[in-house]
Design a protein around this motif. Structure first.
Motif, short mmCIF file in Angstrom:
data_model
loop_
_atom_site.label_atom_id
_atom_site.label_comp_id
_atom_site.label_asym_id
_atom_site.label_seq_id
_atom_site.Cartn_x
_atom_site.Cartn_y
_atom_site.Cartn_z
N SER A 1 39.48 -0.67 39.17
CA SER A 1 38.12 -0.79 38.67
C SER A 1 37.88 0.26 37.59
O SER A 1 38.76 1.09 37.31
N LEU A 2 36.66 0.28 37.02
CA LEU A 2 36.36 1.27 35.99
C LEU A 2 36.47 2.68 36.55
O LEU A 2 36.97 3.59 35.88
N THR A 3 36.04 2.87 37.80
CA THR A 3 36.17 4.18 38.43
C THR A 3 37.64 4.56 38.60
O THR A 3 38.04 5.70 38.33
N GLY A 4 38.45 3.61 39.05
CA GLY A 4 39.88 3.87 39.21
C GLY A 4 40.56 4.16 37.88
O GLY A 4 41.43 5.04 37.80
N GLN A 5 40.15 3.42 36.83
CA GLN A 5 40.71 3.68 35.51
C GLN A 5 40.39 5.10 35.04
O GLN A 5 41.23 5.78 34.44
N SER A 6 39.18 5.55 35.34
CA SER A 6 38.79 6.92 34.96
C SER A 6 39.60 7.94 35.74
O SER A 6 40.06 8.94 35.18
N GLN B 1 33.33 -1.31 26.16
CA GLN B 1 33.18 -2.73 26.50
C GLN B 1 31.70 -3.10 26.60
O GLN B 1 31.28 -4.19 26.19
N GLU B 2 30.90 -2.18 27.14
CA GLU B 2 29.45 -2.40 27.17
C GLU B 2 28.89 -2.43 25.76
O GLU B 2 28.00 -3.22 25.44
N THR B 3 29.41 -1.54 24.90
CA THR B 3 28.98 -1.51 23.50
C THR B 3 29.32 -2.84 22.81
O THR B 3 28.50 -3.39 22.06
N ALA B 4 30.51 -3.36 23.09
CA ALA B 4 30.93 -4.64 22.50
C ALA B 4 30.00 -5.77 22.91
O ALA B 4 29.63 -6.63 22.10
N ALA B 5 29.60 -5.77 24.19
CA ALA B 5 28.69 -6.82 24.68
C ALA B 5 27.30 -6.67 24.08
O ALA B 5 26.66 -7.67 23.69
N GLU B 6 26.80 -5.43 23.98
CA GLU B 6 25.44 -5.21 23.47
C GLU B 6 25.33 -5.58 22.00
O GLU B 6 24.34 -6.20 21.58
N PHE B 7 26.33 -5.21 21.19
CA PHE B 7 26.25 -5.45 19.75
C PHE B 7 27.01 -6.70 19.32
O PHE B 7 27.09 -6.98 18.11
N SER C 1 39.68 16.37 25.52
CA SER C 1 39.99 14.96 25.22
C SER C 1 40.44 14.20 26.46
O SER C 1 40.13 13.01 26.61
N ALA C 2 41.16 14.87 27.35
CA ALA C 2 41.61 14.22 28.59
C ALA C 2 40.47 14.07 29.59
O ALA C 2 40.44 13.10 30.37
N MET C 3 39.54 15.03 29.60
CA MET C 3 38.41 14.97 30.54
C MET C 3 37.37 13.94 30.12
O MET C 3 36.64 13.40 30.97
N GLY C 4 37.29 13.66 28.81
CA GLY C 4 36.27 12.74 28.31
C GLY C 4 36.25 11.40 29.02
O GLY C 4 35.19 10.96 29.52
N PRO C 5 37.40 10.69 29.12
CA PRO C 5 37.38 9.38 29.79
C PRO C 5 37.06 9.48 31.29
O PRO C 5 36.46 8.55 31.85
N LEU C 6 37.44 10.59 31.94
CA LEU C 6 37.12 10.76 33.36
C LEU C 6 35.61 10.88 33.56
O LEU C 6 35.01 10.17 34.38
N VAL C 7 34.98 11.76 32.77
CA VAL C 7 33.53 11.94 32.87
C VAL C 7 32.81 10.68 32.37
O VAL C 7 31.88 10.18 33.00
N GLY C 8 33.27 10.17 31.23
CA GLY C 8 32.62 9.01 30.63
C GLY C 8 32.68 7.77 31.49
O GLY C 8 31.74 6.96 31.48
N GLY C 9 33.74 7.60 32.26
CA GLY C 9 33.86 6.44 33.13
C GLY C 9 32.77 6.40 34.19
O GLY C 9 32.14 5.36 34.42
N VAL D 1 29.89 8.08 34.08
CA VAL D 1 28.58 8.00 33.44
C VAL D 1 28.30 6.59 32.95
O VAL D 1 27.21 6.05 33.16
N ALA D 2 29.28 5.96 32.29
CA ALA D 2 29.09 4.61 31.75
C ALA D 2 28.84 3.59 32.86
O ALA D 2 28.04 2.67 32.70
N GLU D 3 29.53 3.75 33.98
CA GLU D 3 29.38 2.79 35.08
C GLU D 3 28.01 2.91 35.74
O GLU D 3 27.43 1.91 36.17
N SER D 4 27.47 4.13 35.82
CA SER D 4 26.20 4.33 36.53
C SER D 4 24.99 4.31 35.60
O SER D 4 23.91 3.84 35.99
N LYS D 5 25.13 4.81 34.36
CA LYS D 5 23.98 4.96 33.47
C LYS D 5 24.07 4.15 32.18
O LYS D 5 23.07 3.95 31.49
N GLY D 6 25.28 3.75 31.78
CA GLY D 6 25.44 3.03 30.52
C GLY D 6 26.05 3.90 29.44
O GLY D 6 26.11 5.12 29.55
#
Length: 488
Positions: A304-309, A69-75, A182-190, A192-197
């Protein structure tokens, strides 16, 4: 020379050749360089190293998703278009093994690992520095293409080291690692994306890669053919040079074994065709959840994004529980009198029949549709969120048991010689569906709702449920007709 003497020479020649072959096989069986003769600690180390590769390469595919979603907004792109980097990474994963798996049979497993994994890291690094969405898509595709060989040939590495009677646990652990990644990716990515982008989701992947790729540098070559070739060259005083004509003569053979064999197995071997389709559905289903779960829990439960992760914990727990079920079922199946009764008798010995491996897939074929229908009709605001998360746990237990069992069955059926090509065909199917499913997931869930969208997947799982049962019954007859006989 008389006719009788000539006939006698013709009779003795095959006998001498057979005797020589037996002597060579006995020497190889006692050779310390034979991967089957490695120490237990070295086998465990190597199995752990290739499992780490599988974990990182698939974590990289889904860790991007929470930041889309951040990527969609940036580009300034649409929400659906922002999913493309997930699909393109998986598309790269689909086509890489078609070349890399037979290459491992030509140049060795270790050479492929050492060449492709650093290139994968460079494309992941480049993704984080991209300033256009097109560049992100290109880098993600090539990152997936160079990640795929490490995933696809790992099963052949495991088969090189462990005899069929020993390889159940190592294969179960390995096959679990890409799904867990593959299952851990969204948990970690959520987080990271929320705090760092979103860019840091790519660079975080490099931290995992640096840690888990390093052990492969200390491994040895495991493929019998390559080891024997090296020993033969070492025994020669001088290595004969090859002319350009001799090299050119090898090109048709190289193309045949590199490009044609995995696709040919996929199209002509019923075992490969149906099991690849079934295993591909499991992996595509995982990416349905990668895209749909955040939307479901944000719309139904206002997460929230954290809860979704954190909602991916159900899938992750299922990934951790599934290998325990698979190991227990595999152990029970080996001594089951019911298994012997149901198996179709053949003219060959039933010792170590691969069909025993399918028992956990039969268990999973029941769990999978049950979990999907459970998720379909309990993921709503009037029912506590723990219910759909528990349903996802059951889905993953069923899905991974099918995946583990089918993968072991194919490896036991085709062995190390053709196992890498069979797994290449599997990767082609698996990641093609993993690339396609995310592209329609969000529209499907938004269009017909959580209940019916998940039910459609449940009906698909129900339609494919008879596959392991049919192979359990008629697999021996199909194996007898195969053009790709097992070689251990």
């Amino acid at each position: 020379m008389t006719d009788s003497a000539h006939i006698e020479l013709q009779t003795h020649a095959p006998i001498e050749e057979e005797s020589r072959g037996q002597e060579e096989e006995e020497l190889w069986n006692g050779d310390p360089e034979n991967a089957r003769n490695w120490s237990i600690s070295r086998k465990i180390y190597t199995s752990g190293a290739v499992s780490g590769i599988g974990f990182v390469c698939t974590l990289a595919s889904s860790i991007y998703a929470p930041g889309r979603q951040e990527t969609a907004a940036e580009f300034r792109i649409g929400e659906i278009i922002s999913i493309l980097p997930v699909s393109l990474y998986n598309l790269g994963m689909a086509f890489g093994p078609t070349i890399a798996s037979p290459l491992s049979e030509t140049f060795g497993r270790r050479a492929v690992y050492l060449v492709v994994l650093p290139v994968f890291g460079l494309f992941v690094l480049a993704t984080g520095f991209c300033h256009t969405f097109t560049a992100v898509c290109v880098c993600r595709f090539f990152a997936g293409a160079f990640a795929s060989p490490g995933v696809s040939i790992a099963t052949a590495t495991v088969a090189d080291m462990w005899a069929p009677s020993e390889r159940a646990r190592p294969l179960i652990i390995y096959y679990s690692s890409p799904v867990l990644g593959s299952a851990m990716g969204p948990l970690v990515g959520g987080f990271v994306a929320e705090s760092k982008g979103w860019r840091w989701t790519q660079w975080t992947t490099l931290f995992f890669a640096t840690t888990l790729f390093s052990p492969i540098a200390l491994t040895r070559e495991s493929y019998k053919k390559i080891i024997l070739q090296r020993k033969a060259r070492a025994a020669e005083e001088t290595r004969p040079s090859r002319s350009w004509n001799a090299c050119l003569d090898q090109i048709p053979k190289f193309i045949r074994t590199t490009l044609v064999r995995p696709v040919h197995m996929l199209l002509t071997e019923p075992i490969v065709t149906l099991l690849c389709m079934y295993m591909g559905f499991q992996f595509g289903l995982l990416y349905v959840f990668v895209i749909a779960s955040p939307w479901v829990y944000s719309t139904q439960y206002d997460f929230s994004l954290t809860g979704q992760s954190l909602s991916f914990l159900g899938l992750i727990i299922g990934c951790l529980l599934a290998p325990m079920f698979a190991m227990a079922i595999d152990r029970l199946a080996q001594g089951s009198s019911l298994s012997r009764f149901l198996l179709q008798p053949t003219s060959n010995s039933e010792k170590a029949m691969p069909e025993y491996r399918l028992c956990s897939a039969m268990f999973g074929s029941v769990c999978l549709p049950t979990g999907l229908f459970w998720f379909a009709w309990t993921a709503r605001s009037s029912i506590h969120w723990i219910s759909p998360i528990a349903a996802q746990c059951l889905v993953m237990i069923g899905s991974l048991n099918i995946y583990l069992s089918a993968g072991m069955y194919m490896m036991d059926t085709y062995g190390p010689l053709y196992g890498a090509s069979a797994n290449g065909a599997n990767s082609l199917t698996r990641y093609s569906l993993a690339a396609a499913f995310p592209l329609f997931t969000l529209q499907m869930y938004q269009g017909i709702g959580v209940g019916w969208a998940s039910s459609v997947l449940g009906f698909c799982a129900l339609a494919m449920a008879p596959i392991p049962w049919a192979f359990f019954r008629y697999g021996p007859k199909l194996r007898e007709k195969s053009r790709y006989q097992r070689s251990d």
